[in-house]
Design a protein around this motif. Structure first.
Motif: not given
Length: 423
Positions: A200-204, A208-209, A214-215, A276-284
């Motif tokens: 999902a697009p990150p928003r309130r 969180g990533y 974990l999900f 891995l994709a989520l980790l990349a988004l988290w780092m960005r």
């Protein structure tokens, strides 16, 4: 003659039992899968109607770009190949191919539909019925929120995957076309909800990533467990495929072991790719936050000066081209603006005085917006800022919940003129 899969005694429920190989009948549906063809066709029609309505508002490039439409086409192609093509007949004969069908539905089709914004675009197809649907579904809002929370979706996803692979329920779905349709509907719906939460697009209000990693990782661990157990079982657990596997040069146990490896290894690789994709988004995202913090000190003085200058303006008299907004025409037609608001469907999300049916509760109410100091909590409430927000809210505040509605410059001027009458 009944053959127990697990040693639960003579009272074991049907879902843990199956007929012995010697008395196993062939599956009854003969791979007709008319329901799959109909479902794919209807979904495609609804999606295309949504695209047509979006294109009519000149918002196609912003809401459904070419790559999103390509994702939908790819999802339809994979679903057709897996469920409604001649090759899908192998799913009735080989347990391993049937498991590949399930993974294709959950780990390829569902993420592609999420990438295509299928639910958002399909919603546009029902825009004319928005007031009726809103009033009809009002009573379901509270239970829907409970059932669509990340924890509930995670439980649905894991639960359906494990439940439908119990030998008894699997045999029931294999022999009954309606049950087979229900099985695949459960897989797809839960997977679509699962991947919608994960990406999902990150928003309130969203995970969180860290929570998303974990999900997905926990679901990967539990989803791989049935495949691991099936692949190491010492004897066949799924009798319906016993006779058909021999025609393909496989023993029932070999077919079962291959199915387990498909679920365990191939499915696991898909989950690893998602993590891995989520980790990349988290780092960005972490890099963006660090960059914003590094700029905060240098921009603080400028922001304070700008804020002081803006607060010096009279809130009751905003300016546009030398003309005061309060009580003066800002260049648009308020009557046309009210008509545009009703036609575009702004009332599906906002409560707007003077517009029939505009009683939405998704966004903030727009009464007294003409006297507010800020728009969206960030922009000074001036006609230019309000018009820019109406035309492209995602450009002004990327990732906010208000979609681009394809509003033209002339429409935004008229809508702003009406909104400034709400004082």
């Amino acid at each position: 003659m009944r053959k127990l899969i697990f040693p639960l005694g003579s009272t074991a429920p049907f879902i843990f039992t199956q007929p012995a190989f010697a008395h196993t009948p062939e599956p009854s549906q003969a791979n007709s899968h008319a329901w799959a063809i109909v479902a794919i066709f209807v979904a495609s029609l609804i999606y295309l109607e949504g695209l047509r309505r979006i294109a009519a508002r000149d918002a196609l490039s912003r809401i459904a770009g070419p790559w999103r439409m390509a994702a939908f086409a790819a999802a339809v192609a994979v679903a057709t190949a897996a469920l409604a093509s001649p090759a899908s007949a192998l799913g009735e004969e080989l347990f391993s191919f049937h498991m590949a069908q399930h993974l294709a539905l959950m780990l390829i089709c569902a993420p592609l539909f999420v990438a295509a914004r299928a639910s958002l675009i399909m919603t546009w197809a029902f825009l004319p019925f928005a007031p009726l649907l809103r009033s009809s579904l009002q009573a379901l809002r509270a239970p829907w929120r409970a059932l669509s929370s990340p924890l509930a979706i995670w439980l649905w996803f894991i639960g359906f995957f494990g439940l439908w692979h119990l030998p008894g329920l699997y045999l029931w779905a294999l022999r009954n076309e309606a049950a087979h349709a229900l099985e695949h509907a459960c897989f797809f719906a839960s997977a679509y909800a699962f991947w919608s939460v994960a990406f999902a697009p990150p928003r309130r209000g969203t995970l969180g990533y860290g929570g998303r990693v974990l999900f997905v990782a926990s679901a990967a661990l539990l989803s791989g467990l049935p495949g691991a157990l099936i692949s190491i079982a010492a004897r066949p657990l799924y009798a319906p495929h016993a006779m058909a596997t021999l025609r393909h040069g496989l023993t029932p146990l070999e077919d079962q072991q291959l199915a387990g490896l498909v679920m365990w290894i191939i499915g696991g690789l898909a989950y690893i790719a998602a993590v891995l994709a989520l980790l990349a988004l988290w780092m960005r995202e972490a890099e963006r936050k660090a960059l914003r913090k590094s700029r905060a000190a240098t921009t603080l003085v400028a922001c304070m000066a700008l804020s002081a200058a803006l607060t010096g303006c009279d809130d009751a008299a905003l300016w546009r081209g030398g003309q005061a907004v309060a009580g003066v025409n800002v260049g648009g037609d308020p009557q046309k603006g009210a008509q545009y608001i009703a036609a575009i469907g702004c009332g599906a999300c906002h409560s707007i005085p003077g517009v029939s049916g505009a009683s939405g509760l998704v966004g903030p109410p727009l009464d007294n917006i003409g006297r507010r100091v800020y728009i969206a909590g960030l922009l000074r409430n001036t006609p230019d800022n309000l018009e820019a927000w109406l035309r492209d809210p995602q450009k002004v505040v990327p990732g906010n919940v208000m979609p681009n509605m394809g509003i033209s410059e002339e429409q935004s001027r008229d809508i702003a003129a009406y909104l400034y009458t709400l004082r």
